[in-house]
Design a protein around this motif. Structure first.
Motif, mmCIF file in Angstrom:
data_model
loop_
_atom_site.group_PDB
_atom_site.id
_atom_site.type_symbol
_atom_site.label_atom_id
_atom_site.label_comp_id
_atom_site.label_asym_id
_atom_site.label_seq_id
_atom_site.Cartn_x
_atom_site.Cartn_y
_atom_site.Cartn_z
ATOM 1 N N THR A 245 6.233 2.642 -0.017
ATOM 2 C CA THR A 245 6.585 3.416 -1.284
ATOM 3 C C THR A 245 5.757 4.561 -0.923
ATOM 4 O O THR A 245 4.607 4.858 -0.742
ATOM 5 C CB THR A 245 5.970 2.678 -2.549
ATOM 6 N N ILE A 246 6.555 5.943 -1.193
ATOM 7 C CA ILE A 246 6.128 7.296 -0.708
ATOM 8 C C ILE A 246 5.589 7.891 -2.187
ATOM 9 O O ILE A 246 6.328 7.455 -3.335
ATOM 10 C CB ILE A 246 7.142 8.130 -0.094
ATOM 11 N N CYS A 247 4.300 8.277 -2.384
ATOM 12 C CA CYS A 247 3.827 8.963 -3.535
ATOM 13 C C CYS A 247 3.629 10.276 -3.258
ATOM 14 O O CYS A 247 3.614 10.894 -1.989
ATOM 15 C CB CYS A 247 2.570 8.218 -4.221
ATOM 16 N N ASN A 248 3.517 11.144 -4.244
ATOM 17 C CA ASN A 248 3.048 12.454 -4.240
ATOM 18 C C ASN A 248 1.804 12.904 -4.563
ATOM 19 O O ASN A 248 1.271 12.296 -5.666
ATOM 20 C CB ASN A 248 4.128 13.279 -5.130
ATOM 21 N N GLY A 249 1.149 13.772 -3.835
ATOM 22 C CA GLY A 249 -0.226 14.238 -4.040
ATOM 23 C C GLY A 249 -0.492 15.255 -2.754
ATOM 24 O O GLY A 249 0.024 15.101 -1.602
ATOM 25 N N VAL B 93 0.900 -1.175 -0.116
ATOM 26 C CA VAL B 93 -0.100 0.053 -0.006
ATOM 27 C C VAL B 93 0.816 1.159 0.059
ATOM 28 O O VAL B 93 1.610 1.534 0.970
ATOM 29 C CB VAL B 93 -0.896 -0.060 1.083
ATOM 30 N N CYS B 94 0.649 2.129 -0.824
ATOM 31 C CA CYS B 94 1.437 3.380 -0.990
ATOM 32 C C CYS B 94 1.029 4.451 -0.164
ATOM 33 O O CYS B 94 -0.029 4.502 0.236
ATOM 34 C CB CYS B 94 1.408 3.867 -2.709
ATOM 35 N N TYR B 95 1.734 5.108 0.325
ATOM 36 C CA TYR B 95 1.570 6.245 1.203
ATOM 37 C C TYR B 95 1.667 7.495 0.369
ATOM 38 O O TYR B 95 2.770 8.030 -0.216
ATOM 39 C CB TYR B 95 2.448 6.311 2.349
ATOM 40 N N VAL B 96 0.691 8.655 0.562
ATOM 41 C CA VAL B 96 0.735 9.706 -0.054
ATOM 42 C C VAL B 96 0.408 10.808 1.129
ATOM 43 O O VAL B 96 -0.755 10.935 1.804
ATOM 44 C CB VAL B 96 -0.687 10.121 -1.047
#
Length: 171
Positions: free
Chosen positions: A105-109, A79-82
């Protein structure tokens, strides 16, 4: 993309509480995935995050109440983290450090209300201000986001055949 709220304030001034049961979140996530849609979940409490992770969601937005155990579970389940560091919340740097330490996994938003479309660079700057290296922040906004959106074969890299918006800056 389907966005669900795993928790929220039920009244102004109250602390956030779960909005759906684990079974309801699972059913909604399964229906969205059956339709080929990724599921993003607003969750700011550990319980909301736990329910969302167990439901099989793709991303968790905010996550201010995350714990090392919750982030470990996110990493295990992919599960990605925003983190949305450019908008509300508390303990952003400490929470982001926990997520990174767990291998999430770090995402941008960022939320489209507090951060106007076109001002998205604020989130990349905020990721750096809260502990990511500039390279990690750029990866969050490019490669990681492209993979999370299921577009890793068309976005996220400067390569022949890929879609691209390029910006050149000093430094």
């Amino acid at each position: 993309l389907i966005k669900l709220y795993a928790d929220y304030r039920w009244r102004p001034g109250e602390e956030s509480r779960p909005t759906f049961t684990a079974a309801e979140l699972s059913a909604a996530t399964q229906a969205a995935h059956d339709a080929g849609r990724p599921v993003a979940v607003h969750a700011s409490t550990a319980e909301g995050m736990r329910r969302a992770i167990s439901a099989g969601v793709d991303t968790i937005e905010h996550g201010y109440g995350g714990t090392p155990e919750i982030f470990k579970l996110m990493a295990e389940r992919g599960v990605c983290y925003v983190p949305t560091v450019s908008v509300g919340g508390r303990n952003k740097k400490a929470v982001l450090e926990m997520a990174m330490a767990a291998g999430v996994t770090i995402c941008n938003g960022a939320d489209s209300g507090p951060v106007a479309h076109g001002d998205n660079a604020r989130e990349v700057e905020g990721l750096v201000a809260n502990g990511l290296t500039p390279l990690q922040a750029l990866r969050a906004a490019t490669i990681n986001d492209a993979k999370m959106l299921g577009m890793g074969d068309r976005l996220g890299a400067v390569k022949a055949g890929y879609l691209a918006d390029l910006v050149a800056v000093k430094g």
